[in-house]
Design an enzyme around this catalytic site. Structure first.
Site, PDB file in Angstrom:
ATOM      1  N   GLU A 183      13.877  -3.860  -7.408  1.00 22.07           N
ATOM      2  CA  GLU A 183      13.578  -5.790  -7.715  1.00 22.07           C
ATOM      3  C   GLU A 183      12.380  -5.732  -7.791  1.00 22.07           C
ATOM      4  O   GLU A 183      12.629  -7.070  -9.022  1.00 22.07           O
ATOM      5  CB  GLU A 183      13.946  -5.978  -6.750  1.00 22.07           C
ATOM      6  CG  GLU A 183      13.571  -5.951  -5.591  1.00 22.07           C
ATOM      7  CD  GLU A 183      13.592  -6.308  -3.814  1.00 22.07           C
ATOM      8  OE1 GLU A 183      14.377  -6.130  -3.851  1.00 22.07           O
ATOM      9  OE2 GLU A 183      13.299  -6.958  -3.152  1.00 22.07           O
ATOM     10  N   ALA A 243       0.962  -1.171   0.109  1.00 19.68           N
ATOM     11  CA  ALA A 243      -0.298  -0.102   0.033  1.00 19.68           C
ATOM     12  C   ALA A 243       1.145   1.077   0.026  1.00 19.68           C
ATOM     13  O   ALA A 243       0.088   2.801  -0.664  1.00 19.68           O
ATOM     14  CB  ALA A 243      -0.706   0.053   1.317  1.00 19.68           C
TER      15      ALA A 243
END
Ligand code: COA
Length: 436
Positions: free
Chosen positions: A235, A215
């Site tokens: 990543e 979130a």
């Protein structure tokens, strides 16, 4: 798909024998038909002591269950939600490792992989397939495994970069057309929005972004609509980035390496995200040895790395993998990116957390809970953000840090934290001039 001989998952997993180590492809491309067939053989006790490794799988992970005691031993590189309970109970285990070194464990033979189970896109006319949404350490497993079993699935996007390799590197082929596991973006809470706003204020035009799933990253991204020339070297990324690509805010123009391209090693999101990377030359899905290597990350300008934590003490030590002795997550790429951002010109390493948990416990503590694992040391931490503000701890003394950190803790916990700091540092603590 001429020249490829397909067999069933049941036939393919016959290659597994006692004492083998299996590497599983991760996240959205977790090879479930092979896992099911493998567990079937496990239930029939056709082998024992088979070790399984992976970064993080999505969907059921039956191989981690107690019913397979003595048959399978999970040694994950990250404790995801589907193996958390089993890891906490001790049936499954976890290998602490920097994400960028997961591939190294395989390539240097520290972990000898016997069988790699993966999912790939349909071969192109030259015989090349793609690892799709997860390259991570799986490319290393494809290179090193004695046997590579691949599910060919038309739903695996043909992502470019290191994801592409030739079918000659695959030993056994299985067909499946199940949809990839997808995750829709969740609602952004008021607290996440406040944190997102403080973090967004730290993002400069021309920054190269790294952020995780969840979130807070989505809240940050939702506030970057008026920024310019952002890049992505992360990543992973999720759906929150897509509107910024549509608007041209994310264009990678200011990147020093992989200019114009979004770089990641795995993705987790909706089908829309997976479609976005299909045949998209603007996205490079690269080996984790590259995406998460500090020396590579640091080459881009203004690397802004946004990561989270389970707990942080008043001196800035960050715990992100366990709640006390209870393992919850993993080291992941946090240090890789905090360090890379710190070394990048104009870079900003950021830890962003809500001040309290969903149960009202302060995430800022006088000392880490006994057993908590320090993922990032005090020296790695620069910016800390909660819904009450953003403070920069870089170059600050212990007592200054305590003041700054407490200033953005939850008001309900400030008195306790202040008292603890007073007890720790002595009466001088209250005489220290106000940290700005
Ligand atoms: N004390 C007790 N419980 C705590 C706690 C604390 N200090 N902090 C969190 N918890 C509990 C929460 O109540 C919640 O419990 P629930 O599952 O019963 O609801 C749970 O732990 C998760 O907490 P939350 O704050 O929601 O975690 P998150 O989903 O935001 O993830 C990390 C936070 C640290 C686990 C995650 O960012 C991570 O895995 N980081 C390490 C790897 C990394 O940084 N990689 C790079 C980016 S991908």
């Amino acid at each position: 798909m001429k020249n490829i001989k397909f067999i069933t998952a049941k036939e393919a997993v016959k290659v597994v024998k006692s004492n083998d180590r299996i590497h599983l492809h991760s996240v959205a491309v977790t090879p479930h038909p092979l896992i099911q067939a493998l567990c079937e053989r496990g239930r029939n006790k056709e082998f024992r002591n088979v070790r399984i490794q992976h970064i993080h799988t999505e969907g059921p992970a039956p191989y981690a269950d107690i019913e397979f005691e003595g048959i399978f031993q999970l040694e994950s590189f990250f404790v995801g939600h589907n193996v958390r309970k089993q890891t906490q109970l001790g049936y499954a285990d976890y290998i602490p490792v920097f994400l960028h070194e997961t591939q190294r464990l395989i390539r240097e033979g520290v972990l000898k992989v016997n069988v790699a189970m993966i999912q790939v896109s349909v071969p192109d006319k030259f015989g090349y397939v793609s690892l799709g949404t997860s390259v991570d350490a799986t490319l290393a497993a494809v290179e090193k495994a004695d046997t590579v079993i691949a599910i060919v699935n038309p739903n695996v996007p043909r992502a470019f970069g290191d994801a592409i390799f030739h079918i000659n590197d695959i030993d056994l082929f299985v067909e499946d057309d199940s949809p990839l596991i997808a995750k829709e973006m969740g609602e952004i809470s008021d607290i996440d929005r406040k944190i997102g706003r403080f973090v967004a204020e730290l993002v400069d035009d021309g920054a190269t972004l790294q952020m995780g799933i969840g979130a807070i990253p989505n809240a940050v991204l939702s506030m970057l609509g008026n920024h310019k020339d952002l890049g992505v070297h992360s990543e992973m990324f999720a759906d929150g980035i897509l509107p910024l690509v549509d608007k041209g805010v994310v264009n990678g123009k200011n990147k020093a390496i992989d200019k114009g391209k979004m770089v990641a090693t795995f993705l987790m999101g909706s089908k829309k995200l997976y479609d976005f990377i299909d045949n998209n030359p603007g996205v490079a899905m690269l080996d984790v040895a590259y995406t998460n290597r500090v020396a590579i990350i640091a080459q881009n300008p203004k690397v802004t790395a946004i990561n989270s934590a389970l707990q942080i003490d008043i001196t800035g030590q960050v715990c992100a993998d366990s709640i006390g002795t209870t393992h919850y997550s993993g080291v992941g790429g946090q240090i890789d990116f905090l360090r890379g951002a710190s070394l990048s010109e104009g870079g900003k390493p950021i830890i962003a957390i809500p001040s309290v948990t969903n149960k009202g416990i302060s995430k800022i503590a006088p000392i880490l809970t006994p057993g908590a694992g320090v993922v990032s040391t005090r020296a790695n931490i620069h910016w800390l953000v909660t819904e009450f503000g953003a403070v920069n701890l870089y170059g600050r003394s212990l007592q200054d840090r305590a003041k700054l950190i407490i200033s953005i803790s939850h008001p309900d916990h400030q008195e306790n934290l202040d008292k603890a700091a007073f007890e720790r540092f002595g009466p001088h603590f209250h005489f220290v001039w106000d940290a700005e």
